[in-house]
Design a protein around this motif. Structure first.
Motif, mmCIF file in Angstrom:
data_model
loop_
_atom_site.group_PDB
_atom_site.id
_atom_site.type_symbol
_atom_site.label_atom_id
_atom_site.label_comp_id
_atom_site.label_asym_id
_atom_site.label_seq_id
_atom_site.Cartn_x
_atom_site.Cartn_y
_atom_site.Cartn_z
ATOM 1 N N LEU A 1 13.472 30.202 19.170
ATOM 2 C CA LEU A 1 13.740 29.498 17.919
ATOM 3 C C LEU A 1 12.685 29.873 16.886
ATOM 4 C CD1 LEU A 1 14.570 25.903 19.249
ATOM 5 C CD2 LEU A 1 16.147 27.802 18.821
ATOM 6 N N ILE A 2 13.139 30.270 15.700
ATOM 7 C CA ILE A 2 12.238 30.690 14.625
ATOM 8 C C ILE A 2 12.461 29.763 13.435
ATOM 9 C CG2 ILE A 2 11.455 32.612 13.199
ATOM 10 C CD1 ILE A 2 12.751 34.512 15.198
ATOM 11 N N GLY B 1 17.377 31.506 14.105
ATOM 12 C CA GLY B 1 16.442 31.324 13.004
ATOM 13 C C GLY B 1 17.038 30.523 11.871
ATOM 14 N N HIS B 2 16.233 29.650 11.290
ATOM 15 C CA HIS B 2 16.657 28.832 10.158
ATOM 16 C C HIS B 2 15.974 29.319 8.895
ATOM 17 C CE1 HIS B 2 15.972 24.938 7.725
ATOM 18 N NE2 HIS B 2 17.162 25.405 7.413
ATOM 19 N N SER B 3 16.740 29.465 7.792
ATOM 20 C CA SER B 3 16.189 29.799 6.493
ATOM 21 C C SER B 3 15.441 31.139 6.557
ATOM 22 C CB SER B 3 15.285 28.648 6.012
ATOM 23 O OG SER B 3 14.826 28.853 4.712
ATOM 24 N N LEU C 1 22.125 32.436 12.936
ATOM 25 C CA LEU C 1 21.438 32.361 11.645
ATOM 26 C C LEU C 1 21.869 31.083 10.936
ATOM 27 C CD1 LEU C 1 22.040 36.077 10.526
ATOM 28 C CD2 LEU C 1 20.132 35.142 11.866
ATOM 29 N N LEU C 2 20.917 30.194 10.701
ATOM 30 C CA LEU C 2 21.194 28.892 10.108
ATOM 31 C C LEU C 2 20.815 28.906 8.630
ATOM 32 C CD1 LEU C 2 19.735 26.640 12.963
ATOM 33 C CD2 LEU C 2 21.965 27.795 12.830
ATOM 34 N N HIS D 1 20.014 22.541 2.733
ATOM 35 C CA HIS D 1 19.327 23.687 3.340
ATOM 36 C C HIS D 1 18.143 23.252 4.192
ATOM 37 C CE1 HIS D 1 17.625 27.721 3.713
ATOM 38 N NE2 HIS D 1 16.471 27.220 3.321
ATOM 39 N N HIS D 2 17.239 22.481 3.623
ATOM 40 C CA HIS D 2 15.998 22.165 4.327
ATOM 41 C C HIS D 2 16.184 21.164 5.463
ATOM 42 C CE1 HIS D 2 13.024 24.436 2.002
ATOM 43 N NE2 HIS D 2 13.821 24.235 0.967
ATOM 44 N N ALA D 3 17.130 20.261 5.324
ATOM 45 C CA ALA D 3 17.344 19.253 6.361
ATOM 46 C C ALA D 3 18.374 19.696 7.403
ATOM 47 C CB ALA D 3 17.766 17.936 5.731
ATOM 48 N N LEU D 4 18.810 20.942 7.327
ATOM 49 C CA LEU D 4 19.861 21.419 8.223
ATOM 50 C C LEU D 4 19.581 21.191 9.707
ATOM 51 C CD1 LEU D 4 22.438 22.997 8.925
ATOM 52 C CD2 LEU D 4 21.147 25.114 8.615
#
Length: 284
Positions: A50-51, A120-122, A144-145, A261-264
């Motif tokens: 997880l990134i 990975g997120h963002s 990809l999130l 986006h940030h709270a995904l």
């Protein structure tokens, strides 16, 4: 605002303490410095790395780790040079995209992994995608999130709202930015506290690079899932979905409703976790 290391570590440990599964903490020695990895899940499970996104930390996956670690052996990493429990100062500075990929090579090597799935997120999504393109023999599946810098540009409005936080970082400015990007929804207090303190981290210098070229994306070998956040203000979600579907015709591309986006990772976590576990359960 000066960085309060004690407060930051306390906030980090508070969020990590909410992981609903046993956690093994690992510190891997690399040429770039020591990398903290929070590991969970069965030892014999398929490896999943997880990134986290920019401004977040490896502790921020608390709402996802319980489901992901049912079958997979999950490794959540803190990036060197950013807020977290990793420590820079190794033999080699992490300055270029090639260094970033070399660091991730060293992390996989330190974990004894020839290959792994990446999520990975963002900004973490851009890292995961660029690594999969450069190291196709080391990545099996790629999630990809709401990735930034991968298929579309940042929204100018997003950059305008982020500017005060980037120019003069403080917890107050970071919280104000989050409140705007998330549309004023109630935010988890532990996550928000850690994000605010992380904004003041003195050595946060993320390594960035260009969007992957269409011909490079066409050659992507890893099976891929792209999940866009319908309420994202970092870019136009519709543009992200359309371009990802066009550039990666073999990928699964979907939109998660009612999430920013940030709270995904933690907003409507049940839907996100269902998407991820179903994707990771499918074999070629």
């Amino acid at each position: 605002m000066a960085f309060d290391r004690s407060a930051f570590l306390s906030a980090y440990d508070t969020l990590l303490g909410r992981w609903p599964v046993p956690v093994e903490t690992l510190d891997l020695d690399t040429a770039y410095g020591a990398t903290r990895v929070n590991a969970a899940g069965p030892a014999g499970g398929l490896p999943l790395v997880l990134i986290h996104g920019g401004g977040a930390t490896a502790a921020s996956w608390w709402a996802n780790i319980g489901e992901l670690a049912r079958e997979a052996r999950v490794f959540a990493v803190d990036r060197i040079g950013e807020a977290g429990r990793s420590a820079s100062g190794g033999r080699q500075p992490l300055r270029r995209v090639e260094d970033l990929h070399g660091w991730l090579d060293a992390v996989l090597d330190g974990l004894g992994l020839d290959r792994a799935d990446l999520c990975g997120h963002s900004y973490g999504g851009w890292i995961a995608l660029s690594y999969a393109l450069r190291r196709p023999d080391r990545v099996d599946r790629l999630a990809l999130l709401d990735p930034t810098g991968s298929f579309t540009s940042y929204s100018p409005r997003y950059l305008l709202h982020a500017a005060p936080m980037l120019a003069r970082p403080s917890e107050v400015r970071a919280r104000a930015f989050l409140a705007w990007e998330t549309g004023g929804i109630p935010l988890d207090p532990d996550w928000t506290r850690l994000y605010g303190l992380a904004a003041t981290f003195p050595a946060a210098r993320p390594v960035t690079g260009p969007r992957p070229r269409p011909e490079a994306l066409a050659a992507l070998r890893a099976r891929c899932l792209v999940l866009a956040a319908a309420g994202s203000r970092s870019h136009r979600p519709r543009t992200l979905v359309d371009r990802a579907a066009a550039l990666l015709p073999q990928a699964e591309v979907r939109t998660l409703p009612d999430v920013s986006h940030h709270a995904l990772p933690y907003t409507r976590a049940a839907e996100l976790n269902a998407e991820l576990t179903a994707f990771l359960a499918r074999r070629p």
